[in-house]
Design a protein around this motif. Structure first.
Motif, PDB file in Angstrom:
ATOM      1  N   LEU A 238      19.503  -3.622   1.963  1.00  0.00           N
ATOM      2  CA  LEU A 238      19.682  -2.435   2.284  1.00  0.00           C
ATOM      3  C   LEU A 238      19.182  -1.495   0.959  1.00  0.00           C
ATOM      4  O   LEU A 238      18.731  -0.543   1.128  1.00  0.00           O
ATOM      5  N   PHE A 239      19.002  -2.194  -0.294  1.00  0.00           N
ATOM      6  CA  PHE A 239      18.511  -1.642  -1.235  1.00  0.00           C
ATOM      7  C   PHE A 239      17.213  -2.010  -1.583  1.00  0.00           C
ATOM      8  O   PHE A 239      16.276  -1.098  -2.450  1.00  0.00           O
ATOM      9  N   ARG A 240      16.855  -3.302  -1.471  1.00  0.00           N
ATOM     10  CA  ARG A 240      15.358  -3.671  -1.327  1.00  0.00           C
ATOM     11  C   ARG A 240      15.263  -4.766  -0.323  1.00  0.00           C
ATOM     12  O   ARG A 240      15.824  -5.736  -0.792  1.00  0.00           O
ATOM     13  N   ALA A 241      14.166  -4.413   0.222  1.00  0.00           N
ATOM     14  CA  ALA A 241      13.995  -5.201   1.294  1.00  0.00           C
ATOM     15  C   ALA A 241      13.662  -6.760   1.119  1.00  0.00           C
ATOM     16  O   ALA A 241      14.106  -7.969   1.645  1.00  0.00           O
ATOM     17  N   ASP A 242      12.915  -6.917   0.017  1.00  0.00           N
ATOM     18  CA  ASP A 242      12.466  -8.264  -0.439  1.00  0.00           C
ATOM     19  C   ASP A 242      13.364  -9.386  -0.929  1.00  0.00           C
ATOM     20  O   ASP A 242      13.395 -10.487  -1.017  1.00  0.00           O
ATOM     21  N   ALA A 243      14.835  -8.664  -1.114  1.00  0.00           N
ATOM     22  CA  ALA A 243      15.831  -9.449  -1.601  1.00  0.00           C
ATOM     23  C   ALA A 243      16.259 -10.644  -0.461  1.00  0.00           C
ATOM     24  O   ALA A 243      17.080 -11.555  -0.759  1.00  0.00           O
ATOM     25  N   ALA A 244      15.790 -10.141   0.891  1.00  0.00           N
ATOM     26  CA  ALA A 244      16.308 -11.032   1.797  1.00  0.00           C
ATOM     27  C   ALA A 244      15.717 -12.349   1.675  1.00  0.00           C
ATOM     28  O   ALA A 244      16.000 -13.488   2.311  1.00  0.00           O
ATOM     29  N   GLN A 245      14.296 -12.540   1.091  1.00  0.00           N
ATOM     30  CA  GLN A 245      13.684 -13.759   1.075  1.00  0.00           C
ATOM     31  C   GLN A 245      13.763 -14.153  -0.614  1.00  0.00           C
ATOM     32  O   GLN A 245      13.166 -15.255  -0.915  1.00  0.00           O
ATOM     33  N   TRP A 246      14.752 -13.810  -1.535  1.00  0.00           N
ATOM     34  CA  TRP A 246      15.201 -14.374  -2.608  1.00  0.00           C
ATOM     35  C   TRP A 246      15.721 -15.836  -2.420  1.00  0.00           C
ATOM     36  O   TRP A 246      16.389 -15.766  -1.399  1.00  0.00           O
ATOM     37  N   ASP A 247      15.575 -16.759  -3.515  1.00  0.00           N
ATOM     38  CA  ASP A 247      16.400 -17.941  -3.376  1.00  0.00           C
ATOM     39  C   ASP A 247      17.610 -17.603  -4.189  1.00  0.00           C
ATOM     40  O   ASP A 247      17.861 -17.962  -5.311  1.00  0.00           O
ATOM     41  N   TRP A 248      18.699 -17.089  -3.522  1.00  0.00           N
ATOM     42  CA  TRP A 248      19.960 -16.921  -3.925  1.00  0.00           C
ATOM     43  C   TRP A 248      20.627 -17.946  -4.556  1.00  0.00           C
ATOM     44  O   TRP A 248      20.710 -18.897  -3.611  1.00  0.00           O
ATOM     45  N   GLN A 249      21.346 -17.949  -5.474  1.00  0.00           N
ATOM     46  CA  GLN A 249      22.258 -19.259  -6.044  1.00  0.00           C
ATOM     47  C   GLN A 249      23.364 -18.663  -6.504  1.00  0.00           C
ATOM     48  O   GLN A 249      23.388 -17.822  -7.455  1.00  0.00           O
ATOM     49  N   VAL A 250      24.449 -19.391  -6.381  1.00  0.00           N
ATOM     50  CA  VAL A 250      25.748 -19.029  -7.103  1.00  0.00           C
ATOM     51  C   VAL A 250      26.280 -20.139  -7.693  1.00  0.00           C
ATOM     52  O   VAL A 250      26.497 -21.344  -7.433  1.00  0.00           O
ATOM     53  N   SER A 251      26.617 -20.160  -9.124  1.00  0.00           N
ATOM     54  CA  SER A 251      27.241 -21.260  -9.962  1.00  0.00           C
ATOM     55  C   SER A 251      28.454 -20.911 -10.754  1.00  0.00           C
ATOM     56  O   SER A 251      28.441 -19.659 -11.097  1.00  0.00           O
ATOM     57  N   LEU A 252      29.393 -21.578 -10.603  1.00  0.00           N
ATOM     58  CA  LEU A 252      30.681 -21.360 -11.501  1.00  0.00           C
ATOM     59  C   LEU A 252      30.759 -22.509 -12.656  1.00  0.00           C
ATOM     60  O   LEU A 252      30.759 -23.592 -12.493  1.00  0.00           O
ATOM     61  N   ILE A 253      30.691 -21.919 -13.955  1.00  0.00           N
ATOM     62  CA  ILE A 253      30.900 -22.798 -15.111  1.00  0.00           C
ATOM     63  C   ILE A 253      32.150 -22.760 -15.697  1.00  0.00           C
ATOM     64  O   ILE A 253      32.697 -21.689 -15.801  1.00  0.00           O
ATOM     65  N   LYS A 254      32.561 -23.735 -15.898  1.00  0.00           N
ATOM     66  CA  LYS A 254      34.003 -23.902 -16.785  1.00  0.00           C
ATOM     67  C   LYS A 254      34.008 -23.373 -17.990  1.00  0.00           C
ATOM     68  O   LYS A 254      33.345 -24.322 -18.779  1.00  0.00           O
ATOM     69  N   SER A 255      34.512 -22.425 -18.370  1.00  0.00           N
ATOM     70  CA  SER A 255      34.301 -21.814 -19.636  1.00  0.00           C
ATOM     71  C   SER A 255      35.358 -20.887 -19.988  1.00  0.00           C
ATOM     72  O   SER A 255      35.728 -20.028 -18.879  1.00  0.00           O
ATOM     73  N   ASP A 256      35.739 -20.586 -21.130  1.00  0.00           N
ATOM     74  CA  ASP A 256      36.844 -19.485 -21.212  1.00  0.00           C
ATOM     75  C   ASP A 256      36.104 -17.983 -21.518  1.00  0.00           C
ATOM     76  O   ASP A 256      36.925 -17.278 -21.582  1.00  0.00           O
ATOM     77  N   ASP A 257      34.825 -18.253 -21.560  1.00  0.00           N
ATOM     78  CA  ASP A 257      34.054 -16.819 -21.570  1.00  0.00           C
ATOM     79  C   ASP A 257      34.315 -15.773 -20.535  1.00  0.00           C
ATOM     80  O   ASP A 257      34.479 -16.245 -19.430  1.00  0.00           O
ATOM     81  N   LEU A 258      34.693 -14.487 -20.914  1.00  0.00           N
ATOM     82  CA  LEU A 258      34.793 -13.636 -19.940  1.00  0.00           C
ATOM     83  C   LEU A 258      33.475 -12.851 -19.959  1.00  0.00           C
ATOM     84  O   LEU A 258      33.122 -11.917 -20.048  1.00  0.00           O
ATOM     85  N   ASN A 259      32.514 -13.592 -18.817  1.00  0.00           N
ATOM     86  CA  ASN A 259      31.486 -13.189 -18.571  1.00  0.00           C
ATOM     87  C   ASN A 259      31.026 -13.608 -17.262  1.00  0.00           C
ATOM     88  O   ASN A 259      31.328 -14.647 -16.696  1.00  0.00           O
ATOM     89  N   ALA A 260      30.006 -13.106 -16.564  1.00  0.00           N
ATOM     90  CA  ALA A 260      29.221 -13.357 -15.449  1.00  0.00           C
ATOM     91  C   ALA A 260      27.810 -12.479 -15.478  1.00  0.00           C
ATOM     92  O   ALA A 260      27.530 -11.453 -16.139  1.00  0.00           O
TER      93      ALA A 260
END
Length: 272
Positions: free
Chosen positions: A91-113
């Protein structure tokens, strides 16, 4: 001081001459509109490819160290939340539908993303566990980070950095001493890079808020999230010296925007 300012301005002018003004996303319901100047020799695809390699290296290293979490309840939560948010990204940019989206969760105490160019999302477990984030609050974080990727803030920052480099190179060519060069470079950074970075954070807040609401996550969670982040962060640097808005101004901006996106949340909730 006048000579240094002229030097910095000349460097920025030359840098901007190699840039092009672009609209990376639609403004959405909150009207996030701004011309962004991107270095013309650095394309979206090139930045996405560069970051994809770095992302894979980080994920691979985490896997080797036994820090990549793919099976916990939190890992499954992230995947489900990401799926709903990513569905709204075009809805914000059409080409995002073709992106190779990936999601990873890393075991770490860091308060970050973060979400890097091309839709590469990474969360650190400490952010979820230490702040005891709800699904709505995770969506607020993830929406914010996805917004950075949609707006190509990374490529924009690289383009700005070119202005600093140009100012430094010009100073060297004109025989300016090292101390003056440092002052000129700092002037460019504070006059151009940091204010725009704060602007980028505001843009990510607003686009992320709407993105999460459209995905069916309560936008009010953005307030509780940043309240938690503020408490966890302790004393923050003055706003004018930071790339991030202060917690107070950030929360005020979000509170003003929430009524405008609440209908999207209510509509999405009604469809579930």
């Amino acid at each position: 001081m006048t000579q240094l300012f002229k030097l910095a301005t000349l460097g920025l002018s030359l840098a901007l001459a190699g840039c092009q003004a672009v609209n990376t996303t639609s403004g959405g319901a909150l009207g996030v509109e701004r011309k962004q100047y991107m270095f013309s020799m650095l394309s979206t695809d090139e930045v996405n490819q560069m970051y994809a390699q770095s992302y894979q290296d980080l994920v691979g290293k985490a896997q080797q160290q036994g820090k990549l979490d793919t099976s916990s309840a939190d890992a499954k939560r992230l995947q489900q939340i990401a799926k709903r948010l990513i569905a709204q990204a075009p809805l914000f940019r059409a080409d995002a539908a073709q992106w190779d989206w990936q999601v990873s969760l890393i075991k770490s105490d860091d308060l970050n993303a973060n979400c890097g160019p091309g839709g590469k999302i990474m969360f650190f477990s400490g952010l979820i566990t230490q702040l005891q984030l709800t699904d709505d609050e995770i969506a607020a974080v993830m929406g914010h980070e996805i917004a950075h990727a949609l707006r190509e803030h990374g490529r924009e920052a690289m383009s700005r950095a070119y202005g600093v480099q140009m100012a430094t190179q010009l100073g060297s060519a004109f025989g300016v001493d090292a101390g003056s060069l440092q002052m000129a470079s700092m002037g460019v950074e504070y006059l151009m890079t940091l204010p725009n970075s704060r602007g980028n954070e505001n843009e990510a807040d607003l686009i992320g808020l709407e993105l999460a609401a459209r995905a069916g996550y309560n936008p009010q969670a953005a307030i509780s999230l940043w309240q938690k982040m503020s408490k966890a962060g302790g004393g923050a640097p003055p706003e004018f010296m930071s790339t991030h808005p202060s917690s107070q101004s950030r929360i005020a901006s979000l509170q003003a925007a929430i009524p405008k996106v609440m209908p999207f949340y209510q509509q999405a909730s009604g469809r579930r």
